[in-house]
Every structure is written in structure tokens, then in C-alpha cells.
Design a protein around this motif. Structure first.
Motif, PDB file in Angstrom:
ATOM      1  N   THR A   1     -18.327 -12.452  55.361  1.00  0.00           N
ATOM      2  CA  THR A   1     -18.134 -11.667  56.585  1.00  0.00           C
ATOM      3  C   THR A   1     -16.706 -11.147  56.742  1.00  0.00           C
TER       4      THR A   1
ATOM      5  N   LEU B   1     -14.774  -7.149  58.022  1.00  0.00           N
ATOM      6  CA  LEU B   1     -14.253  -6.857  59.363  1.00  0.00           C
ATOM      7  C   LEU B   1     -12.884  -6.205  59.309  1.00  0.00           C
ATOM      8  N   ILE B   2     -12.238  -6.261  58.164  1.00  0.00           N
ATOM      9  CA  ILE B   2     -10.863  -5.765  58.088  1.00  0.00           C
ATOM     10  C   ILE B   2     -10.722  -4.667  57.038  1.00  0.00           C
ATOM     11  N   GLY B   3     -11.837  -4.167  56.553  1.00  0.00           N
ATOM     12  CA  GLY B   3     -11.783  -3.056  55.596  1.00  0.00           C
ATOM     13  C   GLY B   3     -11.436  -3.485  54.184  1.00  0.00           C
TER      14      GLY B   3
ATOM     15  N   MET C   1     -26.673   3.249  53.444  1.00  0.00           N
ATOM     16  CA  MET C   1     -25.464   3.856  54.018  1.00  0.00           C
ATOM     17  C   MET C   1     -24.443   4.207  52.945  1.00  0.00           C
TER      18      MET C   1
ATOM     19  N   MET D   1     -28.826   2.788  68.005  1.00  0.00           N
ATOM     20  CA  MET D   1     -28.679   1.731  69.008  1.00  0.00           C
ATOM     21  C   MET D   1     -29.549   1.949  70.248  1.00  0.00           C
TER      22      MET D   1
ATOM     23  N   ILE E   1      -9.400   1.001  60.182  1.00  0.00           N
ATOM     24  CA  ILE E   1      -9.809  -0.407  60.257  1.00  0.00           C
ATOM     25  C   ILE E   1      -8.692  -1.320  59.728  1.00  0.00           C
TER      26      ILE E   1
ATOM     27  N   GLN F   1     -12.906  -7.551  66.417  1.00  0.00           N
ATOM     28  CA  GLN F   1     -13.086  -8.230  65.118  1.00  0.00           C
ATOM     29  C   GLN F   1     -13.424  -9.707  65.317  1.00  0.00           C
TER      30      GLN F   1
ATOM     31  N   TRP G   1     -16.959 -10.006  66.399  1.00  0.00           N
ATOM     32  CA  TRP G   1     -17.816  -9.736  65.220  1.00  0.00           C
ATOM     33  C   TRP G   1     -17.900 -10.983  64.326  1.00  0.00           C
TER      34      TRP G   1
ATOM     35  N   CYS H   1     -21.471  -0.040  57.213  1.00  0.00           N
ATOM     36  CA  CYS H   1     -21.284   0.736  58.438  1.00  0.00           C
ATOM     37  C   CYS H   1     -20.300   0.077  59.393  1.00  0.00           C
TER      38      CYS H   1
ATOM     39  N   ILE I   1     -16.969  -1.057  64.293  1.00  0.00           N
ATOM     40  CA  ILE I   1     -15.871  -1.793  64.943  1.00  0.00           C
ATOM     41  C   ILE I   1     -14.889  -0.806  65.582  1.00  0.00           C
TER      42      ILE I   1
ATOM     43  N   ILE J   1     -22.140   4.261  71.335  1.00  0.00           N
ATOM     44  CA  ILE J   1     -22.208   3.776  69.948  1.00  0.00           C
ATOM     45  C   ILE J   1     -23.429   4.412  69.292  1.00  0.00           C
TER      46      ILE J   1
ATOM     47  N   VAL K   1     -24.475  -6.034  67.236  1.00  0.00           N
ATOM     48  CA  VAL K   1     -23.351  -5.160  67.604  1.00  0.00           C
ATOM     49  C   VAL K   1     -23.241  -5.113  69.126  1.00  0.00           C
TER      50      VAL K   1
ATOM     51  N   ILE L   1     -20.068  -6.484  71.266  1.00  0.00           N
ATOM     52  CA  ILE L   1     -19.255  -5.619  72.141  1.00  0.00           C
ATOM     53  C   ILE L   1     -19.078  -6.290  73.502  1.00  0.00           C
TER      54      ILE L   1
END
Ligand code: FES
Ligand code: FES
Lengths: 723, 156
Positions: free
Chosen positions: A203, A207-209, A343, A667, B74, B86, B89, B100, B105, B127, B139, B143
Motif C-alpha cells: 500500500t 500513496l506517495i507516487g 487504467m 463514484m 503526489i 494519505q 488512505w 488511479c 488522492i 470526485i 475512497v 475522504i
């Protein structure tokens, strides 16, 4: 292009000491049955490496594409290894190493929800054997019998003397130990790491690219490429004018790839892609320019009535029973082509020299990628290597179909020694998929006065995924994958309804659009067809759809149990809220039992899905948190398909080129999903795919309850739900 | 030549002015955390902040960005993954394939910046990123969690 020719040794257990650490490799025969051996151990593909600092590296042959298999398989190994979970990391072995070591890790294929269910045994044995060797090493060191020592949390203890030692300290000694011959596994009820809802191991970087996907790979001196194949299936390149773009910034070369495609190689991808967009290409569009969705539908309609069909399941005599004087209900359904639309677009990076070819690729099957590299490079397979990267989605697109690898290798051959990264544009990805195949289905069923189904004929007409892949399918016209979820018994996908006269058959019709495995595969439309039609029969019989299914599922308690679970949770016997209507569906597929209940409303023709309750019984669950995520995600994939998913064909090509016309769920349409995990033990089913199949029919049956309308031609967007 | 301020650092980058910001970030600035998904501002994988506003960088020519405008990717959202979004998440273990998620984020961080306590409708409206793995419900939950922790830390 097959890996089956690679040698498989009947029984090989290898150990290899690596720099100051322990690495264990195991291989127990996949080919045991073929060689008439009574050995029942499956092949083992796990690899445990322990560093002196106690770090445990667990090697995983299957690919991580979001489904959590990396974490789940590591949990299984760690459980038997009795190691400290906080010290676990993972890595992929390479397909080339596997080849050199007689396929020591077994299959790399990641699809069919098989990651865990087909490797749990051998990865656990890998962990258990490693633990036994570590204990033996400590026992030798202390000069005590091994059975006086125990291991927990990466520490070995000799109880009577109170001595302890960590795994890291005895790892290199353990690597010299003989491989244990007697490997006992824990019962799942004893699990402490497996079976628990642990967070994923992968994970943080996401989250930080920092997670590097195939598209992100950067190698020194690397060039970049964008490619375009003839958008018409079966078409070719007639000509192109390279001089028109050769002076554009960064452009290195315009390259024709096979008969079908042209690529531009440049310093950056954007330069390559801009030049490709400016490149005048004339296509020879070939024989399929008159093919449209309508001509394909016509071809399939003919199959609905064809005399000739391959029988999947036959019990009693359905035709005779339907020709009698019973009340016959009929309905015809259809399901369109759909794109995977991962994606991350297709991509691969290759470096070629005259004696070596290396490929970096997000792949669901590293061995297929390796074979593709060998084929495209013209080198021996032993001269090729594949480095796997995490996938930005797979869904079946990145398994059997490795054309992007072949293309990247052919481009790299133009620049020996220089790596070339090929990234498809989204348009290329949409126009050159391996599409969810197109089918139609006609039902005829007989109901007696008591509302019993006395005969049931399901005729599927349409495309075979295996036809392009297997000669025997082309010879016989029989594709067993067509009948997913419709088998007469078995452990993969047994048809749950007991009907005295049952006939399920298939008329194969193969339009010139390439089909592919697509998350859920044929279970998706088979479940939709059957579960919507069962709902129709219940309505015709004037019986509540749950009650109607109960009667038919009496012989299949696991099918019924998941259905009862969702019915109870959704409150089937109680009234729904104002304007809310409900629908049910169940199926067995990929070795698991799944059911869903949907609550929807339809206001002024607008469908809103409020709530989904899903139940799944996969036998055992290795990580309930990840299983829940797979089930939730299944509804996004399955409902996207049901509501919007459609590639239409015109002029022999797909009309949808990007997400503006190929709609997917976002969403705002996502319903609440409640997941019931009910593993009943004693079998291992898949989790990533089966639930997709019940998403659509549960919603469509609820739509009928709300509107009185049966949606039989998918996707829903082509139907009016208004009054 | 483009002068850009990316994650607080001003750089001069040799590039065709028509190049989309996404590709400048990925190929010239070496920041590959921002992803390519569609190239037509449909999917949100390429979302970055420009002066705090969530922006789809794939359809924005780099020439449209002023040198003084603050571009945050990011990689620059926080030093060490400590941004409340973050952290939320991480707490809810949101990503599946993760492709994605950088875009998600960044979109979420911009949302709670402009709307500190977003409602379900705010989240649905703002979003619009595509996730094919199906992380939407997590997600949404993350949030809300991020909004709570962000506002709690501001009060505290
Ligand atoms: S890549 Fe920019 S929105 Fe899809
Ligand atoms: S996590 Fe895979 S696309 Fe969103």
C-alpha cells in the motif's frame, strides 16, 4: 508460443545457499499424473529467503494486479514459516530463472481466480519446509534433538535450556540442511497470520507516487514509442510517409511492425505520439469492412435456431418435454463486446542485443511474456528474460495476449543495446482489445400447473474465447469455457437448479473481432441469462423469486446457503423502503458460491442502485479484508458492464476509443455494498471473479420489480426504463 | 522552454510548449507518480494541484501554466506520506492496483481543502476519477476520515 515444452522434472527439490542467507526452492510434480506416479504433492513454487537481519523475502510467482494475491500468498507462506510478519517483504522470481531451474516455481499464470486456490498447498509446504530446516539448523548448533525445539515469530527456542536464536542467525546454516521429506501443514483453524484481515504489503508506495508500474519504468538511454495498428480487424498497413514526421522533435525512427502496425520511436513518449498523430498512414482495411454490430447479431441469431450445437449439459429429454403440451416460456437475451479498459494502458519495455533480449512488463503471465520475447526476438528462449512489474489492472487482458511484448521487442531490435519503452495510447488500447466475447441466448422452459419447471433448454450462440488459442477447439467446435457455471456437477461451476429435463448447448459463431478472457469470463453473461430467466419463470409461475429458487436448489445446499444469507440480510421477507425494489441472483463459479441482493429505485426512467448485499463461500479465506475488497470491486466491474459496457462495431472496427464514449461506473453511481463472507471450509474457491456475475442479474431483477420491464439486451443504457 | 514551479522548486525545462503538463512532469521532471490514463481529461489519473486546484494535467498544454503558479504532484503532497488524505488512505488500506490512486488522492486533498467537511453529494460531484478496480466506497470513507482528522488537527 507455448511454454508446455519446457522440461518439467518429475520431482525436484532444490536448495541453494545465497550470499549469507537461506533460499529454498521446491518443486513437486505437476506432471505426476501424466507420468503415472502416485505422488499427490502438487508442484511447489514458493521461495523463502532470510537475510541475516531477519528480513524474510517471500518470492511470489503470481502477479499482483490489485487483487491482493501478493499479500495473501505471503500470508500462507509466513503462517507455516512461523516468521515475524512485520519483517516480511516479497519479490517476483523471473520467468527466465524459472526456466533455468526446471520451472521450480510452477505456473506464473495469474487469472481465473486461481492465484491462491491453485497454489495454497505448495506455498504452504514451502513455508513449512523452511521452518523445519531452520529448526534443524538451530538444533545442530545446540547439539539437541530437533523435536525439542520450536519456532515462533522468527525465533527458535529450546524449551528445556531456554536458549533462543533468530532465523537470521541460523539462515545460512539452515540452507545446508537436508530438505525435509515429511511436511505437515497446519489446519486452517490454527492459523494466526493466514485467515486474518491484514493490511496489504504494497500500500505505502501507492500513496506517495513511488510504486513503479510498467509505464513508469525509466532505463538509462531509453527511447519511447507509440504505435498504431490498423483499426479495422484483419487490416494491414498499405503505406506511410515517414519523411512527413522524421524532422519532428525527438523523432528517431518510424518503424513498421509486422503487417499491421506503424510505430514512431522518439526521445520521449509525447514526441513519439505527436509524430504518430501527424504521420500519414494508408491502411489496407482488408476483408472485414462490412462487419457491423448488426451483421454480428444476425450471425448469432442464426445460431439460436441452428440444428447443430455442442451439448454442455443434458439430463432427461428437454426437447421432447418442451414439445409436449406443457406451458412453455421463452426469452432471448444478448450480451455485447466489452473492453477491459485497465487504467494502465498496455505497455512493455525491451532491450535487444544479438545474444540477449530483456523485457520489463506488467504481465499476468510471465512465462507467456517470455515466450513472446523469444518469438519476436528470434533468439532462444534461454537468451531471453522477463522482469515483471506490478500491474495497473489486468482483468484478463495481460495474460494470454502479449502482442505489446512482441511489438516492443521488434522496436528494440531496431536499436540494439538501447531500451525502448512502448506505451499504447488509450485509443490503441480500446481499438485493439481482447474483448469480452459476444453471445446471445435463447431459453425455452416448461412449467407445470404447480409452478414446477419440468423442462429447460438454454441455447447459447456466440463466440469462443478458446477458438483462436487451441487447435482442438477449432477442430471440434467444443469450448468448455462457454459453459462456465452451467456444469452438471463438479467443483468449478455446478449448475444449481435441479430440473428433470435439462439441455444446455452452444452454437459456436466467431465474428472477426478478437475475444479474450475478461474478469469473470463467461460466468458473467451465463449468470445474467440464467438468473434473469429464472426470475421470469418465477413471475410466470406466480411464485416469489426466493421461494421459487429454494424449490429448485434443494439438492445444492451451498448454492442455497449464500442465497438465503443475502435474502435474510437484505430483509427479503420484509417490505422495502418507499420506492425501493429488490432483486436476487446466485451462481457457482471459479470454485465458489456467490449470491447478491440488490435494492434499486427507478424514478422518471432513472435507475439508482441503493444497496447491494453480497455473500460468498469460497471454502477458505486467506485474507478477509482483501476478499471484501474483491467483492466490492466486483460490483464496480460487473455493474459497469451491465449498465454501460459495450463496444459497438462499425466498418469492421470498434467505435468507442476512449472513456468519453466507453462509459464506466464512477463514484456517484456506486451503491453501498455489504459483504457476507461465509467460508464453509474443505474446499478452495476463487474470490476475484465469481461475484461479478451476480451483480448484473440482481440489479436487473430489481429493475423488473420496480418497472415491470425485463432488460434482455445488454447493456442497460440502450433500454428505456421510463413509463 | 518552460519555467515551472513544481513541488516548491522552480525549474526551466526545455520542451515544446504544446506538450501537456502531464508528460512534462513524467518525462522531463521525472515525476512518474502522476499517471496517464486517457489523455482527454476523462479519468483523473493525471490529477495534480495548480495553486491548490485539482487539475487534469493530460489536457493542459504546459504553456498555459504561469511560472509563478504552484504545481503540486503526489510526490510533493507531503514530505513522507503524512498528509491527512494519505494517512486516511493508509488507515483504510484503500488502493487495489493503485494506478488511479495518485489522482484520487490529489482530487480528494483539493476537495477537503476547499470543502473541509464534504457531504456524500459533494464527494460524488467532485470526485469523478475512474477506478476500474472498484475502490470507490473506500475512497469515500477515507475522504470522510481525512476530513475529520484534518479538522481535528486544525482545532487542536
Ligand atoms: S489521463 Fe488525464 S484525465 Fe485521464
Ligand atoms: S485501484 Fe486500480 S484502478 Fe483504482
Amino acid at each position: 508460443m507455448t511454454v508446455a515444452t519446457l522440461s518439467r522434472r518429475k520431482f525436484l527439490i532444490g536448495t541453494a545457499a545465497t550470499a549469507g542467507g537461506l533460499s529454498l526452492g521446491f518443486h513437486v510434480p505437476f506432471a505426476a499424473q501424466a507420468e503415472g506416479s502416485s505422488a499427490v504433492l502438487p508442484e511447489i513454487n514458493a521461495w523463502v529467503l532470510i537475510r541475516p537481519d531477519d528480513t524474510v523475502v517471500i518470492r511470489i510467482a503470481r502477479s499482483e494486479m490489485g487483487q491482493g494475491t501478493l499479500t495473501g500468498l505471503a500470508q500462507l507462506v509466513a503462517e507455516e514459516l512461523e516468521c515475524d510478519w512485520s519483517k516480511v517483504t516479497t519479490e517476483y522470481p523471473t520467468p527466465g530463472d524459472s526456466l533455468r531451474r526446471n520451472r521450480i516455481w510452477g505456473s506464473f499464470s495469474t487469472g481465473g481466480s486461481r492465484g491462491i486456490r491453485e497454489s495454497h498447498q505448495y506455498v504452504r509446504e514451502g513455508g513449512a519446509a523452511a521452518r523445519q530446516m531452520l529448526i534443524s539448523a538451530a538444533a545442530d548448533l545446540w547439539e539437541v534433538p530437533a523435536d525439542e525445539c520450536s519456532a515462533a515469530n522468527s525465533v527458535i527456542t529450546h524449551a528445556s535450556s531456554g536458549r533462543t536464536v533468530t532465523y537470521g542467525a541460523v539462515a545460512s546454516l539452515a540452507a545446508q540442511m537436508p530438505m525435509p521429506t515429511n511436511i505437515a501443514l497446519k489446519a486452517p483453524r490454527e492459523w494466526k497470520i493466514a485467515g486474518k484481515p491484514l493490511p496489504r504489503l504494497d500500500t505505502r508506495d501507492k500513496l506517495i507516487g513511488k510504486q513503479i508500474y510498467g509505464v513508469d519504468l525509466t532505463l538509462p538511454g531509453m527511447l519511447n514509442a507509440s504505435i498504431r495498428a490498423c483499426p479495422v480487424f484483419g487490416g494491414k498497413v498499405a503505406s506511410f510517409d515517414a519523411t512527413a514526421v522524421s524532422g519532428m522533435p525527438g523523432v528517431r525512427k518510424v518503424v513498421q511492425v509486422d503487417d499491421t502496425a506503424v510505430a514512431v520511436v522518439a526521445d520521449t513518449w509525447w514526441q513519439a505520439h505527436s509524430a504518430l498523430n501527424a504521420l500519414p498512414i494508408v491502411w489496407d482495411e482488408g476483408p472485414n469492412t462490412n462487419v457491423t454490430s448488426e451483421t454480428i447479431a444476425e450471425m448469432l441469431r442464426e445460431g439460436l435456431d441452428a440444428e447443430d450445437a455442442v451439448v454442455g449439459t443434458a439430463i432427461g429429454n428437454a426437447r421432447a418435454a418442451l414439445d409436449g403440451d406443457a406451458r412453455v416460456v421463452t426469452a432471448t437475451y444478448s450480451f455485447p463486446y466489452q473492453a477491459h479498459a485497465t487504467m494502465e494502458p498496455m505497455n512493455a519495455t525491451a532491450r535487444y542485443t544479438t545474444d540477449k533480449c530483456e523485457v520489463w512488463v506488467p504481465t499476468q503471465n510471465g512465462e507467456m511474456s517470455l515466450a513472446a520475447a523469444a518469438e519476436a526476438s528470434g533468439l532462444q528462449i534461454e537468451q531471453c528474460e522477463v522482469y515483471k512489474l506490478h500491474l495497473g489492472g489486468g482483468f484478463g487482458r495481460r495474460g494470454n495476449y502479449q502482442e505489446y511484448v512482441r511489438q516492443a521487442v521488434k522496436l528494440a531490435k531496431e536499436f540494439p543495446g538501447t531500451p525502448v519503452k512502448l506505451i499504447w495510447s488509450r485509443e490503441e488500447d480500446m481499438l485493439h482489445g481482447a474483448y469480452h466475447p459476444v453471445t446471445q441466448c435463447r431459453f425455452r422452459a416448461a412449467l407445470d400447473a404447480g409452478g414446477n419447471v419440468t423442462a429447460f433448454h438454454m441455447r447459447i450462440s456466440g463466440q469462443s474465447i478458446l477458438w483462436p488459442l487451441r487447435a482442438e477447439v477449432r477442430e471440434t467446435g467444443r469450448d468448455p469455457v462457454v459453459f462456465q457455471g452451467l456444469s452438471d456437477g463438479g467443483t468449478e461451476g455446478a449448475f444449481g437448479y435441479t430440473i428433470p429435463n435439462l439441455l444446455i448447448d452452444h452454437a459456436m459463431r466467431n465474428p472477426p473481432v478478437p475475444p479474450g478472457f475478461w474478469r469473470g469470463v463467461n460466468l458473467n453473461q451465463n449468470a445474467l441469462y440464467v438468473e434473469c430467466f429464472i426470475d421470469e419463470l418465477a413471475h410466470e409461475a406466480g411464485i416469489d423469486p426466493l421461494e421459487f429458487r429454494r424449490k429448485l436448489l434443494g439438492d445444492h445446499s451451498k448454492h442455497l446457503a449464500v442465497l438465503e444469507a443475502v435474502a435474510e440480510r437484505v430483509g427479503w421477507e420484509k417490505p422495502a423502503g418507499d420506492g425501493i425494489h429488490r432483486g436476487l441472483a446466485q451462481i457457482m463459479g471459479f470454485g465458489s458460491y456467490v449470491a447478491a441482493a440488490a435494492e434499486v429505485s427507478v424514478t422518471d426512467g432513472q435507475l439508482k442502485i441503493h444497496r447491494i448485499v453480497a455473500a460468498t463461500d469460497p471454502g477458505h479465506i486467506v485474507n478477509p479484508a482483501q476478499a471484501e475488497r474483491q467483492v466490492e470491486g466486483s460490483f464496480v466491474y460487473g455493474l459497469s458492464a451491465c449498465l454501460y459496457g459495450e463496444c459497438t462495431i462499425n466498418g469492421g472496427r470498434v467505435e468507442q476509443e476512449n472513456f468519453d464514449t466507453y462509459e464506466v461506473m464512477r463514484m456517484d453511481q456506486m451503491p453501498a455494498v455489504e459483504t457476507i463472507l461465509m467460508p464453509s471450509g474443505n474446499f478452495w474457491g476463487g474470490v476475484g471473479e465469481p461475484t461479478i456475475a451476480v451483480a448484473g442479474p440482481a440489479v436487473l431483477n430489481a429493475v423488473f420489480a420496480a418497472t415491470g420491464k425485463r432488460i434482455r439486451q445488454l447493456p442497460v443504457k440502450n433500454n428505456s426504463l421510463g413509463a | 522552454m518552460a519555467r515551472l514551479t513544481i513541488n516548491g522548486e522552480t525549474r526551466d525545462i526545455e520542451v515544446d510548449p504544446e506538450t501537456p503538463l502531464l508528460w512534462v512532469l513524467r518525462e522531463q521532471a521525472g515525476l512518474t507518480g502522476t499517471k496517464f490514463g486517457c489523455g482527454i481529461a476523462q479519468c483523473g489519473a493525471c490529477t495534480v494541484h495548480i495553486d491548490g486546484v485539482a487539475t487534469r494535467s493530460c489536457a493542459l498544454p504546459v504553456s498555459a501554466v504561469e511560472p509563478g503558479q504552484q504545481i503540486v504532484t503526489i510526490e510533493g503532497l507531503s514530505e513522507d506520506g503524512s498528509h491527512p488524505v494519505q494517512q486516511a488512505w493508509l488507515a483504510l488500506d484503500v488502493p487495489q492496483c493503485g494506478y488511479c490512486q495518485a489522482g484520487m488522492i490529489m482530487a480528494a486533498a483539493a476537495l477537503i481543502n476547499s470543502t473541509p467537511s464534504p457531504s456524500d453529494d459533494d464527494i460524488s460531484a467532485e470526485i469523478t476519477n475512474i477506478c476500474r478496480c472498484g475502490t470507490y466506497n473506500r475512497v469515500r470513507a477515507a475522504i470522510k476520515l481525512a476530513a475529520e482528522t484534518a479538522s481535528a488537527s486544525q482545532k487542536g
